[in-house]
Design an enzyme around this catalytic site. Sequence first.
Site, short mmCIF file in Angstrom:
data_model
loop_
_atom_site.label_atom_id
_atom_site.label_comp_id
_atom_site.label_asym_id
_atom_site.label_seq_id
_atom_site.Cartn_x
_atom_site.Cartn_y
_atom_site.Cartn_z
N CYS A 38 10.10 -3.07 -8.84
CA CYS A 38 9.95 -2.48 -9.93
C CYS A 38 9.53 -3.21 -11.03
CB CYS A 38 11.18 -1.66 -10.28
SG CYS A 38 11.09 -0.64 -12.06
N ASN A 79 4.54 4.21 -16.49
CA ASN A 79 5.97 4.75 -16.74
C ASN A 79 6.86 3.49 -16.76
OD1 ASN A 79 8.10 4.75 -14.50
ND2 ASN A 79 6.17 4.69 -13.42
N ALA A 80 7.75 3.69 -17.50
CA ALA A 80 8.93 2.68 -17.71
C ALA A 80 10.42 3.62 -17.76
CB ALA A 80 8.84 1.64 -18.81
N LYS A 87 14.97 8.64 -4.85
CA LYS A 87 14.78 7.81 -6.17
C LYS A 87 15.44 6.56 -5.94
CE LYS A 87 14.65 6.60 -10.68
NZ LYS A 87 13.14 6.25 -11.17
N GLY A 134 -1.29 6.43 -10.29
CA GLY A 134 -2.53 7.33 -10.28
C GLY A 134 -3.57 6.54 -9.63
N LYS A 184 9.56 -2.60 0.23
CA LYS A 184 8.38 -2.15 -0.64
C LYS A 184 8.10 -3.31 -1.79
CE LYS A 184 7.10 1.60 -3.99
NZ LYS A 184 7.27 3.11 -4.41
N ILE A 186 1.59 0.14 -2.41
CA ILE A 186 2.02 -0.86 -3.44
C ILE A 186 3.10 -0.25 -4.42
CG2 ILE A 186 0.11 -2.42 -3.48
CD1 ILE A 186 -1.15 -0.81 -5.80
N GLY A 243 -0.35 4.41 -3.65
CA GLY A 243 -0.97 4.27 -4.84
C GLY A 243 -2.32 4.86 -5.30
#
Lengths: 304, 260
Positions: free
Chosen positions: A128, A69-70, A45, A215, A163, A189, A241
Amino acid sequence: MADLSVEIAGLRLRNPVMLASGILGETGSSLVRVAEAGAGAVVTKSIGAEPREGYPNPTVVELEAGIINAVGLANPGIAAYVDELKVAAQAEVPVIGSVFGKSEGEMSEIAILMEEAGVSAIELNLSCPHARNVGAELGKDPETVGSVVSAVKKSVHVPVFAKITPNVTDIVDAALAVANSRGDGIVAINTVKAMAICPETGRPFLSNGIGGLSGPAIKPIGVRCVYELYESVDIPIVGVGGILTGKDALEYLMAGAKAVQVGSAAYYRGIEVFGRVVEEIGQFLDEYGYESVGDVVGIAHDEN
Amino acid sequence: MTRTRIVRVERTDVECSHTVTIRFQDESLARPGQFAMVWIPGLDEVPMSFSYIGDLKGVTVHNVGEATAALHDASRGDKLGIRGPFGRDYRIEGESILFVSGGTGAASLMPALEVAMGNGIRSTIVIGAKTASELIFVDRAISLGADVRISTDDGSKEYKGFASDLALQVLQEGSFDRVLTCGPERMMKTVVTACLEKGIPVQVSLERFMRCGMGICDSCSFGGLHVCVDGPVFDGKDIIEIEDFGVFRRSADGSREVIP
Ligand SMILES: Cc1cc2nc3c(=O)[nH]c(=O)nc-3n(C[C@H](O)[C@H](O)[C@H](O)COP(=O)(O)OP(=O)(O)OC[C@H]3O[C@@H](n4cnc5c(N)ncnc54)[C@H](O)[C@@H]3O)c2cc1C
Ligand SMILES: Cc1cc2nc3c(=O)[nH]c(=O)nc-3n(C[C@H](O)[C@H](O)[C@H](O)COP(=O)(O)O)c2cc1C
């Protein structure tokens, strides 16, 4: 049986399928389990300087072909995470430490502590899409990307990957900055900035409103990004991705990625997905007469 | 069908001073022990076990904080988002089952008791609470025809002591093919330890802080397992060795903390 091992920036991996950051990587025991499930490397993470609770729920919403997601970079902070890395060290594959931060100094300090705790490489999360003042805010400006990568490179001996975000006009600019700052590789990505609104309530589903889409929906975007990056930089690329299957992974490899990462598929196919994708890549290579993963990397660029 | 859908509160039933059941129409197929992520628009989304699994579903909510207080105040017609059903269910088999419920744990066990009785399985349920006025689902269990045993910590009704203590006594008296338990984690650990010693298969339902509910965010990590997809119902034998069981949980920032 085709050779599935790969070498990327000096890291030797038993196979090219890594765990993506932020999925099943908040605890050492989960990283070990993903390694046992067959991944070639695991990424933690994204970890910051201080403990962070992230955004209130809902932090995840499922759509037709993806997930937004957030989570908001929830993490226990590097001091506590060092204990998780000790547990993760039991994994029989390289552990890559993902780092986020407000400044090059902060990110360098976290990277140093991660290296001391035994990670095999650093992945800088410069991408992010939903965290303010960190992540994509840094990653959108190629100059900042360059200075962060240089600073972290000077601080640690292990390879440093960056990233980068697809949420820019041209993803190549940040990649060139990474390469010019002697970064060891590019991971692309991160999630695609997105929103879903609930018509019955007239509100966004997520507490933060905006989140990042992952996804199947983003696979064509990721593949395109990797294809463009391969034409522009010489350092290794890790593709991520929307990979659910071996064939999805092969698209990325053929676009030019040396390895891939798998995240959301842990929902679609369960934690066993890592070993399954590896198997499916192997079967494909055998069926189509390739001797190794390396044989397919970048072949989509060949003329004819 | 696990994606979010909006339902309207059809009815609320007061179970005791701090617990209400919210009923809503939802045609998803839920099995006993599974849970939903319940969205209170504008406030929060929290995991809740289904306490009713037919089309008129229900969740039974203990008021412990902001989100559960808001659910307490919900009234007919209010909109809620429901995601799920998620997770593994109870295995309901054998000739006789002992159910052990502490506090709100009865919410998750009731649908299992219903299925067991419907399948002709001889069922005994221990329902425990701190005090008599906090007991829930006693009448529901009696009307299903189960053998209902009650414990209260303060002795204000029937057995004085923890549900786990009464459960150990009941285990001595009769013979049971399985035990299913849901409640405070230390109570469940006592039950699991006793059952494993006797060689009785036992399943427990665990709670951890949750975000995604679908096995990706790692918030509910439990020794490498995930309560949302590997649980919430676990076989006792699979978790008894896990260091965290009954001792540690994870807070919202992922750090390990002692279970109070
Ligand atoms: C699978 C599962 C099933 C559950 N079933 C029920 C049920 O049937 N009835 C019931 O009353 N409660 C149930 N819970 C617990 C319920 O989710 C929490 O009590 C609720 O989230 C508290 O939110 P709050 O804002 O009211 O309290 P807060 O003040 O936020 O927190 C109070 C306590 O609840 C825990 N909690 C807070 N947020 C979450 C979260 N997102 N996920 C899990 N725990 C959280 C906290 O750690 C704290 O101990 C279940 C939990 C899980 C994981
Ligand atoms: C719940 C969730 C949390 C994530 N957290 C992070 C993170 O902390 N750091 C990061 O670099 N990427 C994070 N990501 C992005 C993933 O690593 C990955 O780039 C993205 O999900 C696309 O891959 P996928 O389609 O295989 O999931 C997260 C993704 C999800 C779904």
